[in-house]
Scaffold this motif. Structure first.
Motif, PDB file in Angstrom:
ATOM      1  N   PRO A   1      13.180 -29.108  40.795  1.00  0.00           N
ATOM      2  CA  PRO A   1      11.858 -28.486  40.930  1.00  0.00           C
ATOM      3  C   PRO A   1      11.594 -27.448  39.848  1.00  0.00           C
ATOM      4  O   PRO A   1      10.453 -27.176  39.497  1.00  0.00           O
ATOM      5  CB  PRO A   1      11.913 -27.816  42.313  1.00  0.00           C
ATOM      6  N   GLY A   2      12.617 -26.838  39.280  1.00  0.00           N
ATOM      7  CA  GLY A   2      12.431 -25.847  38.215  1.00  0.00           C
ATOM      8  C   GLY A   2      13.693 -25.842  37.390  1.00  0.00           C
ATOM      9  O   GLY A   2      13.983 -26.809  36.698  1.00  0.00           O
ATOM     10  N   TYR A   3      14.471 -24.776  37.524  1.00  0.00           N
ATOM     11  CA  TYR A   3      15.724 -24.650  36.795  1.00  0.00           C
ATOM     12  C   TYR A   3      16.726 -25.675  37.303  1.00  0.00           C
ATOM     13  O   TYR A   3      16.871 -25.859  38.497  1.00  0.00           O
ATOM     14  CB  TYR A   3      16.268 -23.234  37.018  1.00  0.00           C
ATOM     15  N   GLY A   4      17.413 -26.358  36.426  1.00  0.00           N
ATOM     16  CA  GLY A   4      18.421 -27.336  36.867  1.00  0.00           C
ATOM     17  C   GLY A   4      18.936 -28.157  35.708  1.00  0.00           C
ATOM     18  O   GLY A   4      18.451 -29.255  35.446  1.00  0.00           O
ATOM     19  N   GLY A   5      19.903 -27.617  34.984  1.00  0.00           N
ATOM     20  CA  GLY A   5      20.375 -28.235  33.753  1.00  0.00           C
ATOM     21  C   GLY A   5      20.896 -29.653  33.957  1.00  0.00           C
ATOM     22  O   GLY A   5      20.446 -30.594  33.301  1.00  0.00           O
ATOM     23  N   ILE A   6      21.848 -29.827  34.889  1.00  0.00           N
ATOM     24  CA  ILE A   6      22.483 -31.132  35.061  1.00  0.00           C
ATOM     25  C   ILE A   6      21.476 -32.140  35.605  1.00  0.00           C
ATOM     26  O   ILE A   6      21.390 -33.285  35.137  1.00  0.00           O
ATOM     27  CB  ILE A   6      23.691 -31.003  36.012  1.00  0.00           C
ATOM     28  N   GLU A   7      20.705 -31.734  36.586  1.00  0.00           N
ATOM     29  CA  GLU A   7      19.723 -32.646  37.183  1.00  0.00           C
ATOM     30  C   GLU A   7      18.677 -33.064  36.159  1.00  0.00           C
ATOM     31  O   GLU A   7      18.184 -34.186  36.181  1.00  0.00           O
ATOM     32  CB  GLU A   7      19.068 -31.984  38.407  1.00  0.00           C
ATOM     33  N   ASN A   8      18.345 -32.151  35.237  1.00  0.00           N
ATOM     34  CA  ASN A   8      17.406 -32.503  34.167  1.00  0.00           C
ATOM     35  C   ASN A   8      17.987 -33.558  33.242  1.00  0.00           C
ATOM     36  O   ASN A   8      17.281 -34.469  32.800  1.00  0.00           O
ATOM     37  CB  ASN A   8      17.082 -31.258  33.316  1.00  0.00           C
ATOM     38  N   ILE A   9      19.261 -33.423  32.953  1.00  0.00           N
ATOM     39  CA  ILE A   9      19.904 -34.400  32.063  1.00  0.00           C
ATOM     40  C   ILE A   9      19.955 -35.764  32.755  1.00  0.00           C
ATOM     41  O   ILE A   9      19.668 -36.802  32.143  1.00  0.00           O
ATOM     42  CB  ILE A   9      21.318 -33.905  31.655  1.00  0.00           C
ATOM     43  N   VAL A  10      20.277 -35.784  34.049  1.00  0.00           N
ATOM     44  CA  VAL A  10      20.295 -37.054  34.784  1.00  0.00           C
ATOM     45  C   VAL A  10      18.893 -37.673  34.777  1.00  0.00           C
ATOM     46  O   VAL A  10      18.729 -38.881  34.539  1.00  0.00           O
ATOM     47  CB  VAL A  10      20.808 -36.850  36.226  1.00  0.00           C
ATOM     48  N   ALA A  11      17.888 -36.832  34.992  1.00  0.00           N
ATOM     49  CA  ALA A  11      16.503 -37.334  35.015  1.00  0.00           C
ATOM     50  C   ALA A  11      16.070 -37.853  33.645  1.00  0.00           C
ATOM     51  O   ALA A  11      15.201 -38.721  33.541  1.00  0.00           O
ATOM     52  CB  ALA A  11      15.555 -36.221  35.474  1.00  0.00           C
ATOM     53  N   THR A  12      16.676 -37.330  32.593  1.00  0.00           N
ATOM     54  CA  THR A  12      16.357 -37.775  31.236  1.00  0.00           C
ATOM     55  C   THR A  12      17.095 -39.067  30.894  1.00  0.00           C
ATOM     56  O   THR A  12      16.558 -39.956  30.228  1.00  0.00           O
ATOM     57  CB  THR A  12      16.759 -36.660  30.229  1.00  0.00           C
ATOM     58  N   LEU A  13      18.333 -39.167  31.386  1.00  0.00           N
ATOM     59  CA  LEU A  13      19.188 -40.309  31.040  1.00  0.00           C
ATOM     60  C   LEU A  13      18.808 -41.587  31.789  1.00  0.00           C
ATOM     61  O   LEU A  13      18.753 -42.680  31.197  1.00  0.00           O
ATOM     62  CB  LEU A  13      20.654 -39.929  31.345  1.00  0.00           C
ATOM     63  N   VAL A  14      18.539 -41.451  33.089  1.00  0.00           N
ATOM     64  CA  VAL A  14      18.382 -42.646  33.932  1.00  0.00           C
ATOM     65  C   VAL A  14      17.254 -43.586  33.465  1.00  0.00           C
ATOM     66  O   VAL A  14      17.470 -44.799  33.364  1.00  0.00           O
ATOM     67  CB  VAL A  14      18.230 -42.234  35.416  1.00  0.00           C
ATOM     68  N   PRO A  15      16.056 -43.084  33.163  1.00  0.00           N
ATOM     69  CA  PRO A  15      15.002 -44.022  32.728  1.00  0.00           C
ATOM     70  C   PRO A  15      15.390 -44.799  31.476  1.00  0.00           C
ATOM     71  O   PRO A  15      15.057 -45.980  31.348  1.00  0.00           O
ATOM     72  CB  PRO A  15      13.799 -43.102  32.451  1.00  0.00           C
ATOM     73  N   GLU A  16      16.117 -44.142  30.559  1.00  0.00           N
ATOM     74  CA  GLU A  16      16.539 -44.830  29.332  1.00  0.00           C
ATOM     75  C   GLU A  16      17.570 -45.903  29.646  1.00  0.00           C
ATOM     76  O   GLU A  16      17.545 -46.988  29.071  1.00  0.00           O
ATOM     77  CB  GLU A  16      17.128 -43.829  28.326  1.00  0.00           C
ATOM     78  N   LEU A  17      18.498 -45.587  30.555  1.00  0.00           N
ATOM     79  CA  LEU A  17      19.505 -46.590  30.933  1.00  0.00           C
ATOM     80  C   LEU A  17      18.825 -47.803  31.544  1.00  0.00           C
ATOM     81  O   LEU A  17      19.183 -48.948  31.263  1.00  0.00           O
ATOM     82  CB  LEU A  17      20.496 -46.003  31.955  1.00  0.00           C
ATOM     83  N   ARG A  18      17.824 -47.539  32.381  1.00  0.00           N
ATOM     84  CA  ARG A  18      17.139 -48.662  33.049  1.00  0.00           C
ATOM     85  C   ARG A  18      16.375 -49.506  32.031  1.00  0.00           C
ATOM     86  O   ARG A  18      16.297 -50.723  32.158  1.00  0.00           O
ATOM     87  CB  ARG A  18      16.242 -48.139  34.177  1.00  0.00           C
ATOM     88  N   LYS A  19      15.828 -48.852  31.000  1.00  0.00           N
ATOM     89  CA  LYS A  19      15.174 -49.624  29.928  1.00  0.00           C
ATOM     90  C   LYS A  19      16.174 -50.560  29.251  1.00  0.00           C
ATOM     91  O   LYS A  19      15.824 -51.623  28.774  1.00  0.00           O
ATOM     92  CB  LYS A  19      14.611 -48.678  28.852  1.00  0.00           C
ATOM     93  N   LEU A  20      17.443 -50.126  29.216  1.00  0.00           N
ATOM     94  CA  LEU A  20      18.485 -50.946  28.585  1.00  0.00           C
ATOM     95  C   LEU A  20      19.065 -51.968  29.565  1.00  0.00           C
ATOM     96  O   LEU A  20      20.037 -52.649  29.265  1.00  0.00           O
ATOM     97  CB  LEU A  20      19.612 -50.047  28.052  1.00  0.00           C
ATOM     98  N   GLY A  21      18.494 -52.033  30.772  1.00  0.00           N
ATOM     99  CA  GLY A  21      18.903 -53.058  31.731  1.00  0.00           C
ATOM    100  C   GLY A  21      19.987 -52.623  32.701  1.00  0.00           C
ATOM    101  O   GLY A  21      20.515 -53.444  33.459  1.00  0.00           O
ATOM    102  N   VAL A  22      20.351 -51.351  32.690  1.00  0.00           N
ATOM    103  CA  VAL A  22      21.379 -50.863  33.627  1.00  0.00           C
ATOM    104  C   VAL A  22      20.725 -50.641  34.992  1.00  0.00           C
ATOM    105  O   VAL A  22      19.635 -50.066  35.073  1.00  0.00           O
ATOM    106  CB  VAL A  22      21.998 -49.540  33.111  1.00  0.00           C
ATOM    107  N   ARG A  23      21.378 -51.125  36.068  1.00  0.00           N
ATOM    108  CA  ARG A  23      20.916 -50.845  37.434  1.00  0.00           C
ATOM    109  C   ARG A  23      21.499 -49.512  37.852  1.00  0.00           C
ATOM    110  O   ARG A  23      22.702 -49.296  37.697  1.00  0.00           O
ATOM    111  CB  ARG A  23      21.453 -51.924  38.398  1.00  0.00           C
TER     112      ARG A  23
END
Ligand code: UDP
Length: 384
Positions: free
Chosen positions: A18-40
């Motif tokens: 919801p605001g501050y959250g370093g690790i959760e932000n990185i996960v939120a940044t990584l996951v959409p890209e992984l899914r674009k590459l076909g990762v479930r």
């Protein structure tokens, strides 16, 4: 690519946070890209997480971060309960090819203890690796558990047993880096910004003193302990001083605040944060610790704001002295460097970010590491 990854983001905050959250932000940044590459992606988080994924598992209805203010014996079950849910899922299903874990200490210890019953694991170390010496110094995850750092400097300081499990580092990324070189340049104000948790390691006291000495306008943005707004900290009264970061703020930083030249504005988020950072003349990192990954550094470059910093931790890997920032090993020199940073070009910073710190670059690196970790005896990186 046919790969199912259980992404363990932990029980503390929803993803995205919801605001501050370093690790959760990185996960939120990584996951959409992984899914674009076909990762479930199966996300292990809390029920309130809204990140689009293929499947979600959770133990807690919402983020448990607020509980971290309570004494250890009242909170130590939280991450264990979350990991218990993850282990149960791993026991009852056979479609998970790999676990990508982000839960400090407990994730690594629990998944290592599962032995051959767990799929291959990549545990990302987001922390200062001088922590947890008993765990890191004695780690034996066999050939199933591998770790990665968020900078080379961070891994170089790790205990040998942890290094022996390492497959290298992946620098952090931010969506702000996407097309950073194509965005119109922001109008610059004359303020310098320190963006981060108010904490002795982040050095806001030093920044505030130098701002008063040298005479540059300084904005300190970030939470003080659990308090995000100045009025919340004021309302909390003396009890708040039990928190060491609150004590640090009152004792070391507040004496330099004058509400004019030097200000603490609390946590800034979203567009307000981006505008404040993009409009700053300099992003200052007066570090007194070995910054492991430096999300705020990468964000500053993405928004065309040169970095002035103490050359500790990941800073020399992220910032090129004389081109995208100015670095020094002498903290007293920072004030002069702030004044000299006008010579640096915003465009150089944005070009660097667009080339090195995009989510796509990070996701490609992780997919490469997933492949290595899934090899039966994944070779580790030999660090000097
Ligand atoms: N941050 C923010 N608002 C603030 C202060 C910090 O959104 O007022 C964000 C900042 O933009 C960055 C993160 O919090 O994304 C801090 O991550 P970093 O790796 O710089 O430091 P950490 O707190 O993880 O040591």
């Amino acid at each position: 690519m046919s790969l199912t990854v259980l992404m363990n983001a932990g029980p503390w905050l929803s993803v995205p946070p919801p605001g501050y959250g370093g690790i959760e932000n990185i996960v939120a940044t990584l996951v959409p890209e992984l899914r674009k590459l076909g990762v479930r992606v199966v996300l292990a988080s809390v029920e309130t997480s809204t990140l689009p994924v293929d499947e979600k598992i959770s133990v807690f209805p919402d983020g448990q971060f607020h509980a971290l203010q309570r004494p250890y014996n009242q909170v130590c079950g939280i991450s264990q309960a979350h990991l218990n849910g993850v282990v149960r899922a791993l026991h009852t299903r056979d479609d998970i090819d790999l676990v990508h874990d982000h839960v400090e200490a407990v994730g690594l210890a629990t998944l290592a203890a599962m032995g051959p019953e767990a799929p291959p694991v990549l545990h990302t170390l987001h922390w200062d690796l001088a922590k947890h010496p008993e765990l890191y110094g004695n780690l034996d995850g066999g050939d199933r558990i591998r770790v990665n750092g968020v900078s080379a400097a961070q891994l170089a300081r790790a205990p040998r047993a942890l290094q022996d499990h390492s497959v290298g580092h992946v620098h952090l990324s931010t969506p702000l880096a996407v097309d950073a070189d194509r965005r119109p340049p922001a109008a610059k104000g004359d303020h310098v910004i320190v963006l981060g948790r108010v904490n002795p390691g982040k050095g806001q006291d030093l920044a505030a003193r130098l701002a008063q000495q040298v005479g540059f306008p300084l904005v300190l943005a970030g939470p003080v302990g659990p308090y995000h707004r100045p009025q919340d900290l004021a309302a909390a009264g003396d009890e708040a001083r039990q928190n060491p970061d609150v004590r640090f703020f009152y004792e070391q930083v507040a004496p330099y605040l004058d509400g004019d030249l030097v200000r603490w504005v609390g946590t800034v988020a979203g567009q307000e944060r981006d505008d404040l950072l993009a409009g700053a003349r300099v992003a200052l990192f007066p570090l007194r610790w070995e910054e492991p990954g430096g999300t705020a550094v990468v964000e500053s470059l993405s928004l065309g704001t040169p970095v002035v910093a103490v050359a500790r931790g990941c800073l020399p890997e992220l910032v090129e002295h004389g081109r995208t920032g100015l670095l020094t090993t002498d903290e007293e020199e920072l004030g002069d460097l702030v004044m000299a940073a006008g010579l640096l070009e915003a465009d150089e910073c944005r070009r660097e970010a667009a080339a090195r710190f995009t989510p796509a670059v990070m996701a490609e690196r992780y997919v490469g590491l997933y492949e290595r970790v899934r090899q039966p005896a994944a070779p580790t990186l030999q660090l000097a």
